[in-house]
Design a protein around this motif. Structure first.
Motif, mmCIF file in Angstrom:
data_model
loop_
_atom_site.group_PDB
_atom_site.id
_atom_site.type_symbol
_atom_site.label_atom_id
_atom_site.label_comp_id
_atom_site.label_asym_id
_atom_site.label_seq_id
_atom_site.Cartn_x
_atom_site.Cartn_y
_atom_site.Cartn_z
ATOM 1 N N GLY A 83 1.818 7.232 5.307
ATOM 2 C CA GLY A 83 1.849 8.584 5.840
ATOM 3 C C GLY A 83 2.326 9.641 4.860
ATOM 4 N N VAL A 84 2.628 9.234 3.627
ATOM 5 C CA VAL A 84 3.111 10.183 2.613
ATOM 6 C C VAL A 84 2.132 10.166 1.440
ATOM 7 C CG1 VAL A 84 4.993 10.806 1.064
ATOM 8 C CG2 VAL A 84 5.492 9.746 3.280
ATOM 9 N N ILE A 85 1.724 11.332 0.999
ATOM 10 C CA ILE A 85 0.799 11.416 -0.134
ATOM 11 C C ILE A 85 1.602 11.211 -1.411
ATOM 12 C CG2 ILE A 85 -0.845 12.872 -1.364
ATOM 13 C CD1 ILE A 85 -1.437 14.295 1.237
ATOM 14 N N ASP A 86 1.615 9.986 -1.905
ATOM 15 C CA ASP A 86 2.447 9.690 -3.073
ATOM 16 C C ASP A 86 1.887 8.536 -3.908
ATOM 17 O OD1 ASP A 86 2.883 7.702 -1.287
ATOM 18 O OD2 ASP A 86 5.027 8.031 -1.032
ATOM 19 N N SER A 87 0.595 8.243 -3.753
ATOM 20 C CA SER A 87 0.003 7.171 -4.543
ATOM 21 C C SER A 87 -1.183 7.728 -5.332
ATOM 22 C CB SER A 87 -0.411 6.024 -3.628
ATOM 23 O OG SER A 87 -1.774 5.785 -3.668
ATOM 24 N N PRO A 88 -1.505 7.127 -6.501
ATOM 25 C CA PRO A 88 -2.611 7.645 -7.317
ATOM 26 C C PRO A 88 -3.930 7.772 -6.570
ATOM 27 C CG PRO A 88 -1.356 6.027 -8.554
ATOM 28 C CD PRO A 88 -0.821 5.997 -7.164
ATOM 29 N N ASN A 165 2.024 11.001 -11.291
ATOM 30 C CA ASN A 165 1.670 11.614 -10.026
ATOM 31 C C ASN A 165 2.909 12.007 -9.237
ATOM 32 O OD1 ASN A 165 1.749 8.549 -9.376
ATOM 33 N ND2 ASN A 165 1.803 9.516 -7.359
ATOM 34 N N SER A 166 2.774 13.160 -8.617
ATOM 35 C CA SER A 166 3.838 13.708 -7.778
ATOM 36 C C SER A 166 3.161 14.287 -6.542
ATOM 37 C CB SER A 166 4.616 14.797 -8.524
ATOM 38 O OG SER A 166 5.597 15.377 -7.688
ATOM 39 N N GLY A 167 3.273 13.570 -5.424
ATOM 40 C CA GLY A 167 2.572 14.001 -4.226
ATOM 41 C C GLY A 167 1.080 13.988 -4.461
ATOM 42 N N PRO A 168 0.372 15.049 -4.098
ATOM 43 C CA PRO A 168 -1.086 15.079 -4.275
ATOM 44 C C PRO A 168 -1.519 15.452 -5.688
ATOM 45 C CG PRO A 168 -0.364 17.092 -3.216
ATOM 46 C CD PRO A 168 0.859 16.242 -3.367
ATOM 47 N N PRO A 261 -18.117 11.750 -2.353
ATOM 48 C CA PRO A 261 -17.079 11.685 -1.327
ATOM 49 C C PRO A 261 -15.799 12.418 -1.732
ATOM 50 C CG PRO A 261 -17.989 9.504 -1.793
ATOM 51 C CD PRO A 261 -18.487 10.422 -2.860
ATOM 52 N N THR A 262 -15.168 13.036 -0.756
ATOM 53 C CA THR A 262 -13.834 13.579 -0.967
ATOM 54 C C THR A 262 -12.848 12.427 -1.122
ATOM 55 O OG1 THR A 262 -13.343 13.630 1.395
ATOM 56 C CG2 THR A 262 -14.403 15.592 0.446
ATOM 57 N N VAL A 263 -11.616 12.747 -1.522
ATOM 58 C CA VAL A 263 -10.611 11.694 -1.669
ATOM 59 C C VAL A 263 -10.385 10.988 -0.342
ATOM 60 C CG1 VAL A 263 -8.167 11.256 -2.140
ATOM 61 C CG2 VAL A 263 -9.479 12.766 -3.639
ATOM 62 N N ALA A 264 -10.331 11.748 0.747
ATOM 63 C CA ALA A 264 -10.106 11.150 2.057
ATOM 64 C C ALA A 264 -11.231 10.193 2.425
ATOM 65 C CB ALA A 264 -9.961 12.242 3.119
ATOM 66 N N ASN A 265 -12.474 10.587 2.191
ATOM 67 C CA ASN A 265 -13.609 9.713 2.497
ATOM 68 C C ASN A 265 -13.695 8.553 1.514
ATOM 69 O OD1 ASN A 265 -14.565 11.074 4.776
ATOM 70 N ND2 ASN A 265 -15.707 12.532 3.531
ATOM 71 N N ARG A 266 -13.374 8.807 0.261
ATOM 72 C CA ARG A 266 -13.407 7.735 -0.750
ATOM 73 C C ARG A 266 -12.452 6.613 -0.377
ATOM 74 N NH1 ARG A 266 -10.303 9.095 -5.939
ATOM 75 N NH2 ARG A 266 -8.657 8.324 -4.555
ATOM 76 N N ARG A 351 -3.914 -0.554 1.463
ATOM 77 C CA ARG A 351 -4.101 -0.099 2.836
ATOM 78 C C ARG A 351 -2.825 0.479 3.440
ATOM 79 N NH1 ARG A 351 -2.947 -2.444 7.708
ATOM 80 N NH2 ARG A 351 -2.303 -4.365 6.682
ATOM 81 N N GLU A 352 -1.708 -0.161 3.247
ATOM 82 C CA GLU A 352 -0.476 0.264 3.922
ATOM 83 C C GLU A 352 0.088 1.568 3.392
ATOM 84 O OE1 GLU A 352 2.218 -2.955 3.717
ATOM 85 O OE2 GLU A 352 1.126 -4.213 5.139
ATOM 86 N N THR A 353 -0.396 2.021 2.228
ATOM 87 C CA THR A 353 0.142 3.264 1.670
ATOM 88 C C THR A 353 -0.821 4.440 1.854
ATOM 89 O OG1 THR A 353 -0.795 2.977 -0.540
ATOM 90 C CG2 THR A 353 1.305 1.894 -0.083
#
Length: 354
Positions: A83-88, A165-168, A261-266, A351-353
């Motif tokens: 639930g936190v945007i913090d991964s590459p 990376n820092s957040g998005p 694809p956008t990042v969300a769709n990718r 998946r979990e992140t």
């Protein structure tokens, strides 16, 4: 004493002209029969050999692409929190700087179009690094010019691609030197970039590999690697949400959503489905291959639209294989279609992140 040197009359007799002509006719008929038998045999042998070669070529092509697809996205570590945007893989703002990298998207499929592409064949671009440490992230503590102080430089080497990376927000650069076996650990980079406190990862060498079909060959970054491959079709296997690894639909890389694809769709892409068409190079005198009949799954088909008893949505049509745009005699060849599903395991493990 007189000696009679004359031979008996019967010793001068030989074949008559008629007998010679009959012998020649029989010989010619025998030669013709043998030639026709040899021609048929040779054609069967070439057909069998060509089919075996196509079988081998298709298997090698499928293996090569599958092997690199399994590496796609390595080593973009799933180090964040749910639930936190913090991964590459969740970076929506990316600055590539002097890294030489153009994208960190694990896999991209470009749909083939008959007007511009050979045999309307798709192409696949696969991206991954080779970090020995798996891209394990550390923290950027401070920076003086191009020298970054990190909590640990394990696995970093000169010329590695560095991702912070820092957040998005993600920034990339290239390491030029690594120093320190005990604290403080430093990494010198080409660009003066990165916010303090950012996750700091060394990705090793970043490879971008494109497979496409051209002139009857499977090419890897423009270099032919497998002969007698004349078509490649690919689809994305997507889930309903990034934190699910259950594929609910197969989609073509087309349209406003899946062409780019956008990042969300990718991050919904959990697998890639491939169909590779190999051809016996021996042309037949007759039509031996028909176009795909999806209703009863005959002819030159990739796969059935919906597996029997499967749960995949009916909105997952199989890709069409059309060879007629490049060769008017395409139906006079024998083909072998190889298909497989390759999970995007470096995305699946995240998946979990996501």
């Amino acid at each position: 004493m007189n000696l009679n040197n004359q031979c008996a009359p019967y010793k001068h007799q030989g074949f008559s002209l008629i007998e010679l002509m009959i012998g020649l006719v029989i010989g010619l008929l025998a030669t013709l029969a043998i030639s026709q038998s040899m021609s048929v045999f040779e054609g069967q042998k070439r057909g069998t050999t060509g089919t075996a070669d196509a079988q081998t070529s298709g298997g090698i092509a499928l293996y090569n692409i599958s092997r690199e697809l399994k590496l796609a996205g390595y080593p973009l570590m799933p180090s964040g929190q749910p639930g936190v945007i913090d991964s590459p893989l969740e970076c929506t703002n990316i600055a590539y700087n002097s890294s030489g990298v153009t994208s960190i998207t694990p896999v991209s499929i470009t749909n083939g179009v008959a007007a511009t592409g050979v045999n309307a064949s798709d192409s696949i671009t696969i991206r991954y690094g080779n970090s020995a440490s798996g891209g394990s992230p550390t923290t950027l503590d401070s920076r003086v010019g191009n020298v970054a102080t990190v909590r640990n430089n394990l696995g970093c080497q000169a010329n590695d691609i560095v991702l912070m990376n820092s957040g998005p927000d993600c920034v990339l650069t290239r390491a030029t030197a690594v120093a320190g076996t005990v604290a403080p650990f430093t990494v010198t980079t080409v660009d003066t970039v990165g916010d303090l406190g950012s996750d700091f990862s060394c990705l090793g060498r970043w490879d971008e590999i494109t497979y496409r079909v051209n002139n009857g060959n499977l090419e890897r970054n423009g270099t032919p690697v497998v002969a007698d491959i004349i078509n490649l079709q690919a689809q994305y296997g997507i889930s309903n949400s990034p934190d699910s690894n259950t594929i609910t639909q197969w989609v073509e890389p087309t349209g406003a959503t899946w062409a780019a694809p956008t990042v969300a769709n990718r991050n919904l892409i959990k697998a890639v489905r491939l169909a590779i068409v190999a051809r016996n190079p021996q042309i037949d005198t007759n039509t031996v291959t028909a176009s795909c009949n999806a209703a009863n799954f005959t002819g030159l088909c990739a796969w059935q639209d919906v597996p029997i008893g499967g749960a995949i949505s009916v909105a997952s049509p199989a890709p069409a294989i059309n060879l007629s745009t490049a060769d008017a005699n395409w139906a006079r060849y024998h083909y072998r279609v190889f298909e497989t599903i390759i999970p995007m395991r470096n995305v699946v493990w995240s998946r979990e992140t996501l």
